[in-house]
Scaffold this motif. Sequence first.
Motif, short mmCIF file in Angstrom:
data_model
loop_
_atom_site.label_atom_id
_atom_site.label_comp_id
_atom_site.label_asym_id
_atom_site.label_seq_id
_atom_site.Cartn_x
_atom_site.Cartn_y
_atom_site.Cartn_z
N ARG A 35 0.83 -1.21 0.00
CA ARG A 35 0.00 0.00 0.00
C ARG A 35 0.87 1.26 0.00
O ARG A 35 0.53 2.25 -0.66
CB ARG A 35 -0.95 -0.02 1.19
CG ARG A 35 -2.07 -0.99 0.99
CD ARG A 35 -3.16 -0.84 2.01
NE ARG A 35 -4.24 -1.77 1.67
CZ ARG A 35 -4.94 -2.43 2.55
NH1 ARG A 35 -4.72 -2.26 3.85
NH2 ARG A 35 -5.89 -3.25 2.17
N LEU A 36 1.97 1.22 0.73
CA LEU A 36 2.88 2.36 0.72
C LEU A 36 3.47 2.58 -0.68
O LEU A 36 3.60 3.73 -1.12
CB LEU A 36 4.02 2.16 1.74
CG LEU A 36 3.65 2.30 3.21
CD1 LEU A 36 4.86 1.95 4.09
CD2 LEU A 36 3.16 3.69 3.52
N LYS A 37 3.82 1.49 -1.35
CA LYS A 37 4.35 1.60 -2.71
C LYS A 37 3.32 2.21 -3.63
O LYS A 37 3.63 3.08 -4.45
CB LYS A 37 4.77 0.22 -3.24
CG LYS A 37 6.02 -0.33 -2.65
CD LYS A 37 6.32 -1.71 -3.23
CE LYS A 37 7.45 -2.39 -2.52
NZ LYS A 37 7.68 -3.77 -3.04
N SER A 50 5.58 12.86 -18.85
CA SER A 50 5.57 12.08 -20.09
C SER A 50 4.49 11.00 -20.03
O SER A 50 4.30 10.34 -19.00
CB SER A 50 6.95 11.48 -20.35
OG SER A 50 7.04 10.17 -19.86
N PRO A 51 3.81 10.80 -21.14
CA PRO A 51 2.76 9.76 -21.18
C PRO A 51 3.31 8.35 -20.96
O PRO A 51 2.64 7.53 -20.34
CB PRO A 51 2.17 9.89 -22.59
CG PRO A 51 2.57 11.24 -23.06
CD PRO A 51 3.84 11.58 -22.34
N SER A 52 4.51 8.08 -21.43
CA SER A 52 5.07 6.73 -21.26
C SER A 52 5.39 6.46 -19.79
O SER A 52 5.17 5.35 -19.29
CB SER A 52 6.30 6.52 -22.14
OG SER A 52 7.34 7.40 -21.74
N ALA A 53 5.90 7.46 -19.09
CA ALA A 53 6.20 7.30 -17.66
C ALA A 53 4.90 7.10 -16.88
O ALA A 53 4.83 6.25 -15.98
CB ALA A 53 6.95 8.50 -17.13
N LEU A 54 3.88 7.86 -17.23
CA LEU A 54 2.60 7.73 -16.57
C LEU A 54 1.99 6.35 -16.82
O LEU A 54 1.48 5.70 -15.90
CB LEU A 54 1.64 8.82 -17.05
CG LEU A 54 0.29 8.87 -16.39
CD1 LEU A 54 0.43 9.13 -14.90
CD2 LEU A 54 -0.57 9.95 -17.03
N MET A 58 1.14 3.54 -14.03
CA MET A 58 -0.22 3.02 -13.91
C MET A 58 -0.23 1.50 -14.00
O MET A 58 -0.96 0.83 -13.27
CB MET A 58 -1.13 3.64 -14.97
CG MET A 58 -1.38 5.12 -14.79
SD MET A 58 -2.02 5.57 -13.16
CE MET A 58 -3.64 4.89 -13.26
N SER A 59 0.60 0.93 -14.88
CA SER A 59 0.66 -0.53 -14.96
C SER A 59 1.28 -1.11 -13.70
O SER A 59 0.88 -2.18 -13.23
CB SER A 59 1.41 -0.99 -16.21
OG SER A 59 2.77 -0.65 -16.13
N ARG A 60 2.24 -0.41 -13.12
CA ARG A 60 2.84 -0.86 -11.85
C ARG A 60 1.81 -0.86 -10.72
O ARG A 60 1.74 -1.78 -9.92
CB ARG A 60 4.03 0.06 -11.50
CG ARG A 60 4.74 -0.33 -10.24
CD ARG A 60 5.54 -1.61 -10.41
NE ARG A 60 6.19 -1.91 -9.14
CZ ARG A 60 6.25 -3.10 -8.61
NH1 ARG A 60 5.74 -4.13 -9.25
NH2 ARG A 60 6.84 -3.31 -7.46
N GLN A 65 -1.89 -3.73 -7.13
CA GLN A 65 -3.26 -3.99 -6.66
C GLN A 65 -3.61 -5.46 -6.80
O GLN A 65 -4.28 -6.03 -5.94
CB GLN A 65 -4.25 -3.11 -7.43
CG GLN A 65 -4.17 -1.65 -7.02
CD GLN A 65 -4.98 -0.73 -7.90
OE1 GLN A 65 -5.26 -1.03 -9.05
NE2 GLN A 65 -5.36 0.42 -7.33
N ALA A 66 -3.14 -6.09 -7.87
CA ALA A 66 -3.35 -7.53 -8.03
C ALA A 66 -2.62 -8.30 -6.94
O ALA A 66 -3.14 -9.28 -6.40
CB ALA A 66 -2.88 -7.97 -9.42
N GLU A 67 -1.44 -7.83 -6.59
CA GLU A 67 -0.68 -8.45 -5.51
C GLU A 67 -1.42 -8.31 -4.18
O GLU A 67 -1.46 -9.25 -3.38
CB GLU A 67 0.72 -7.83 -5.41
CG GLU A 67 1.63 -8.51 -4.44
CD GLU A 67 3.04 -7.89 -4.41
OE1 GLU A 67 3.62 -7.87 -3.32
OE2 GLU A 67 3.50 -7.43 -5.47
N LEU A 68 -2.03 -7.15 -3.95
CA LEU A 68 -2.82 -6.94 -2.74
C LEU A 68 -3.98 -7.93 -2.66
O LEU A 68 -4.28 -8.46 -1.59
CB LEU A 68 -3.36 -5.51 -2.69
CG LEU A 68 -2.47 -4.46 -2.08
CD1 LEU A 68 -3.14 -3.09 -2.15
CD2 LEU A 68 -2.10 -4.77 -0.65
#
Length: 96
Positions: A35-37, A50-54, A58-60, A65-68
């Motif tokens: 949750r902190l991450k 930058s859109p690629s960084a965003l 977002m994928s991270r 969230q899947a890990e949670l």
Amino acid sequence: MAISFTKSMLNRLNQEITEMESGIAELQKKTHKTRLKITQIEKDCKLSTSPSALSSKMSRITKLQAELKKISQQHLELSKEINKKKSTRAQLPSAE
């Protein structure tokens, strides 16, 4: 049931319950760290230009969230097992 058998069974159940409870504590630590991450990445998203960084962030977040969800499921399963073992332990006669 013989007292020695009951005593050994109680000891084994107590040990298993203790191990599972420590497993739950570890899962709670993982949940907190995850949750902190997510919170940190969300803050970083606000600063991204930058859109690629965003997109990467977002994928991270999605992966975290899947890990949670996975951790939550493991926590639920361990809790159920602990309850079963505690119930079994309560049904055993006192070995004293």
